[in-house]
Write a protein that holds these residues in place. Structure first.
Motif, short mmCIF file in Angstrom:
data_model
loop_
_atom_site.label_atom_id
_atom_site.label_comp_id
_atom_site.label_asym_id
_atom_site.label_seq_id
_atom_site.Cartn_x
_atom_site.Cartn_y
_atom_site.Cartn_z
N GLU A 24 0.83 -1.20 0.00
CA GLU A 24 0.00 0.00 0.00
C GLU A 24 0.87 1.26 0.00
OE1 GLU A 24 -3.51 2.20 2.62
OE2 GLU A 24 -2.67 0.30 3.30
N PHE A 25 1.92 1.25 0.82
CA PHE A 25 2.88 2.36 0.85
C PHE A 25 3.47 2.59 -0.55
CE2 PHE A 25 7.49 3.36 1.52
CZ PHE A 25 7.36 4.63 2.08
N ALA A 26 3.90 1.51 -1.21
CA ALA A 26 4.49 1.63 -2.54
C ALA A 26 3.46 2.10 -3.56
CB ALA A 26 5.09 0.29 -2.97
N ASP A 27 2.23 1.62 -3.46
CA ASP A 27 1.18 2.01 -4.42
C ASP A 27 0.90 3.50 -4.38
OD1 ASP A 27 0.89 -0.59 -5.26
OD2 ASP A 27 -0.89 -1.01 -4.05
N HIS A 28 1.18 4.15 -3.24
CA HIS A 28 0.94 5.59 -3.12
C HIS A 28 2.21 6.42 -3.31
CE1 HIS A 28 -2.86 4.12 -1.51
NE2 HIS A 28 -3.33 5.32 -1.72
N GLY A 29 3.28 5.77 -3.77
CA GLY A 29 4.49 6.51 -4.12
C GLY A 29 5.65 6.32 -3.17
N GLY A 30 5.45 5.55 -2.09
CA GLY A 30 6.54 5.33 -1.14
C GLY A 30 7.61 4.43 -1.72
N THR A 31 8.85 4.63 -1.28
CA THR A 31 9.96 3.87 -1.84
C THR A 31 10.79 3.12 -0.80
OG1 THR A 31 11.46 5.78 -1.74
CG2 THR A 31 10.17 5.48 -3.78
N HIS A 32 10.94 3.68 0.39
CA HIS A 32 11.83 3.10 1.39
C HIS A 32 11.16 3.08 2.77
CE1 HIS A 32 14.64 4.39 -1.79
NE2 HIS A 32 15.48 3.49 -1.32
N LEU A 33 11.47 2.03 3.54
CA LEU A 33 10.88 1.87 4.87
C LEU A 33 11.96 1.51 5.89
CD1 LEU A 33 7.78 -0.37 4.03
CD2 LEU A 33 7.72 2.06 4.64
N LEU A 34 11.83 2.05 7.08
CA LEU A 34 12.54 1.55 8.24
C LEU A 34 11.53 0.86 9.13
CD1 LEU A 34 14.90 3.21 7.15
CD2 LEU A 34 15.38 3.92 9.49
N VAL A 35 11.69 -0.44 9.28
CA VAL A 35 10.71 -1.28 9.97
C VAL A 35 11.24 -1.63 11.35
CG1 VAL A 35 9.35 -3.39 9.87
CG2 VAL A 35 9.97 -2.20 7.74
N LEU A 36 10.50 -1.23 12.37
CA LEU A 36 10.87 -1.50 13.76
C LEU A 36 10.20 -2.77 14.24
CD1 LEU A 36 12.54 0.81 15.37
CD2 LEU A 36 11.43 1.54 13.25
N ASN A 37 10.95 -3.61 14.95
CA ASN A 37 10.30 -4.81 15.49
C ASN A 37 9.21 -4.43 16.48
OD1 ASN A 37 13.00 -4.40 17.22
ND2 ASN A 37 11.51 -5.39 18.58
N LYS A 38 8.14 -5.19 16.46
CA LYS A 38 7.11 -5.03 17.49
C LYS A 38 7.62 -5.65 18.79
CE LYS A 38 2.72 -5.20 16.34
NZ LYS A 38 1.40 -5.60 15.78
N PRO A 39 7.12 -5.19 19.92
CA PRO A 39 7.54 -5.78 21.20
C PRO A 39 7.27 -7.28 21.24
CG PRO A 39 6.34 -3.74 21.57
CD PRO A 39 6.18 -4.06 20.11
N SER A 40 8.09 -7.99 22.00
CA SER A 40 8.01 -9.45 22.04
C SER A 40 6.64 -9.95 22.46
CB SER A 40 9.07 -9.99 22.99
OG SER A 40 10.37 -9.68 22.52
N TRP A 41 5.95 -9.18 23.34
CA TRP A 41 4.65 -9.68 23.81
C TRP A 41 3.61 -9.73 22.70
CZ3 TRP A 41 6.70 -5.00 25.79
CH2 TRP A 41 6.03 -3.83 25.40
N HIS A 42 3.83 -9.00 21.61
CA HIS A 42 2.91 -9.09 20.48
C HIS A 42 2.99 -10.46 19.81
CE1 HIS A 42 1.33 -4.93 19.99
NE2 HIS A 42 2.37 -4.66 20.74
N TYR A 43 4.10 -11.17 20.03
CA TYR A 43 4.25 -12.51 19.49
C TYR A 43 4.11 -13.56 20.60
CZ TYR A 43 5.96 -9.88 15.50
OH TYR A 43 6.06 -9.01 14.44
N ASP A 44 3.46 -13.16 21.70
CA ASP A 44 3.18 -14.07 22.82
C ASP A 44 4.44 -14.65 23.43
OD1 ASP A 44 0.38 -13.71 22.37
OD2 ASP A 44 0.45 -15.20 20.77
N VAL A 45 5.49 -13.84 23.45
CA VAL A 45 6.75 -14.25 24.08
C VAL A 45 6.94 -13.44 25.36
CG1 VAL A 45 9.26 -14.34 23.84
CG2 VAL A 45 7.79 -14.85 21.87
N ALA A 46 7.03 -14.14 26.48
CA ALA A 46 7.36 -13.50 27.76
C ALA A 46 8.87 -13.65 27.96
CB ALA A 46 6.59 -14.14 28.90
N VAL A 47 9.62 -12.60 27.65
CA VAL A 47 11.08 -12.71 27.63
C VAL A 47 11.62 -12.99 29.03
CG1 VAL A 47 11.39 -11.31 25.56
CG2 VAL A 47 11.32 -10.20 27.80
N GLU A 48 12.62 -13.88 29.06
CA GLU A 48 13.32 -14.20 30.30
C GLU A 48 14.83 -14.16 30.12
OE1 GLU A 48 11.85 -17.98 31.54
OE2 GLU A 48 9.90 -17.19 32.19
#
Length: 276
Positions: A24-48
Motif C-alpha cells: 500500500e505504501f508503494a502504491d501511493h508513491g513510497g519507496t523506502h521503509l525503516l521497519v521497527l520490530n514489534k515488542p516481544s509480547w505481540h508474538y506471545d513471548v514473555a522474555v526471560e
C-alpha cells in the motif's frame, strides 16, 4: 521517481497486514521503509533471557525481506527493546535493576544483528508515562547502554520516549558515549524537538514547524499494524501523501532533507542509489 522514506513503522507478518501494508505504501508513491520490530509480547513471548528477543527480531527480518521485494527502493530493519517492557517485567516480579539487565541483554542481541549487517540500527528509549524513580533510573541506564552499543557499532539509535521537545541532555549522553548526536533519532517527534534528529509524525502542522526550522529531519507514521487497531497511529499511505502536499507547497529542499540528506547523515543509507 524521488525517494520517499517512512522512518518508523511496524509490520507484523504474523497477526497484522505485513507486506500488504508495504505494498500500500508503494502504491501511493513510497519507496523506502525503516521497519521497527514489534515488542516481544505481540508474538506471545514473555522474555526471560536475551535470546528470547530473537523471535520478534527474526519476524521483522522476514517481513523486511518480503517488503524489499515490493518496494521501488528497499526496507531496512531497526531492532531493539521497547521501553514499556520495563513495566511489564516489574509487574511480573522483576526489580527495576533486573529488568534493566534483561533489557540490556535484548539490546546486546539486537547489536549482534547490526554487527552482522542484518539490521541497520538499534531502538531503545524510556517510558512516555509516569513511573517510579527506580524504574526511570533503570530505563535511562538501558538507553545509555544503547548509546554505548551505537558508538561501538557506528550505528544510529531510535528512541521511544516522552512527549517533550527538549532532549538536549539525552543527546549529550549519546555524545558522552561516543555517538554523534545527529545519529540519535527521536521517534514520534513534534516539529520542535531539539537535541536528537527529529523523526516527525506526518502531521501537517508539525511538518510545517520542522520545515521552517531548516534542520535535519525525517517523516514517519508509526503505523502499528495491529488488526485490533486498524490505521493506528497513521496509515502506510500517509508519508507519501504528506510528501505530495509539501511538494505542492513548494518545500522541495525540505523534502530532499527528509528523504535523502538526513537518512544519509543518520544511517549512512543511500535512498537515491537504492531506487530500482
Amino acid at each position: 521517481m524521488d525517494p520517499i522514506l517512512d522512518d518508523h513503522l511496524h509490520l507484523d507478518p504474523v497477526k497484522g497486514r505485513g507486506v500488504e501494508a508495504a505494498e500500500e505504501f508503494a502504491d501511493h508513491g513510497g519507496t523506502h521503509l525503516l521497519v521497527l520490530n514489534k515488542p516481544s509480547w505481540h508474538y506471545d513471548v514473555a522474555v526471560e533471557a536475551g535470546d528470547d528477543f530473537r523471535v520478534a527480531y527474526d519476524h521483522t527480518l522476514d517481513v523486511v525481506a518480503d517488503s524489499t521485494e515490493v518496494l521501488p527502493g528497499r526496507a531496512w530493519p531497526v531492532l531493539g527493546v521497547h521501553p514499556a517492557l520495563v513495566s511489564q517485567l516489574v509487574e511480573r516480579g522483576y526489580d527495576p535493576e533486573d529488568a534493566r539487565d534483561l533489557m540490556c541483554a535484548g539490546l546486546d542481541v539486537a547489536a549482534e544483528y547490526v554487527e552482522e549487517g542484518r539490521a541497520l540500527a538499534l531502538k531503545s528509549g524510556r517510558p512516555h508515562y509516569d513511573v517510579s524513580e527506580a524504574v526511570w533510573a533503570a530505563s535511562n541506564e538501558v538507553m545509555r547502554h544503547a548509546f554505548a552499543l551505537g558508538a561501538d557499532l557506528g550505528c544510529a539509535v531510535q528512541l521511544h520516549a516522552e512527549g517533550s521537545e527538549d532532549f538536549t541532555e539525552v543527546a549529550d549522553w549519546a555524545e558522552e558515549a561516543g555517538m554523534a548526536r545527529e545519529r540519535v533519532v527521536k521517534h514520534y517527534s513534534t516539529g520542535g524537538v531539539v537535541g536528537p534528529t527529529p523523526s516527525v509524525l506526518a502531521d501537517k502542522d508539525e511538518l510545517e514547524r520542522v520545515v521552517e526550522r531548516d534542520v535535519p529531519f525525517m517523516m514517519e507514521t508509526d503505523f502499528i499494524d495491529d488488526p485490533d487497531r486498524p490505521g493506528a497511529v497513521l496509515g502506510p499511505k500517509t508519508v507519501p501523501r504528506r510528501t505530495r502536499w509539501l511538494r505542492e507547497e513548494g518545500y522541495d529542499e525540505a523534502l530532499e532533507r527528509a528523504h535523502v540528506e538526513t537518512p544519509r547523515l543518520v544511517y549512512g543509507i543511500d535512498t537515491l542509489g537504492t531506487l530500482a
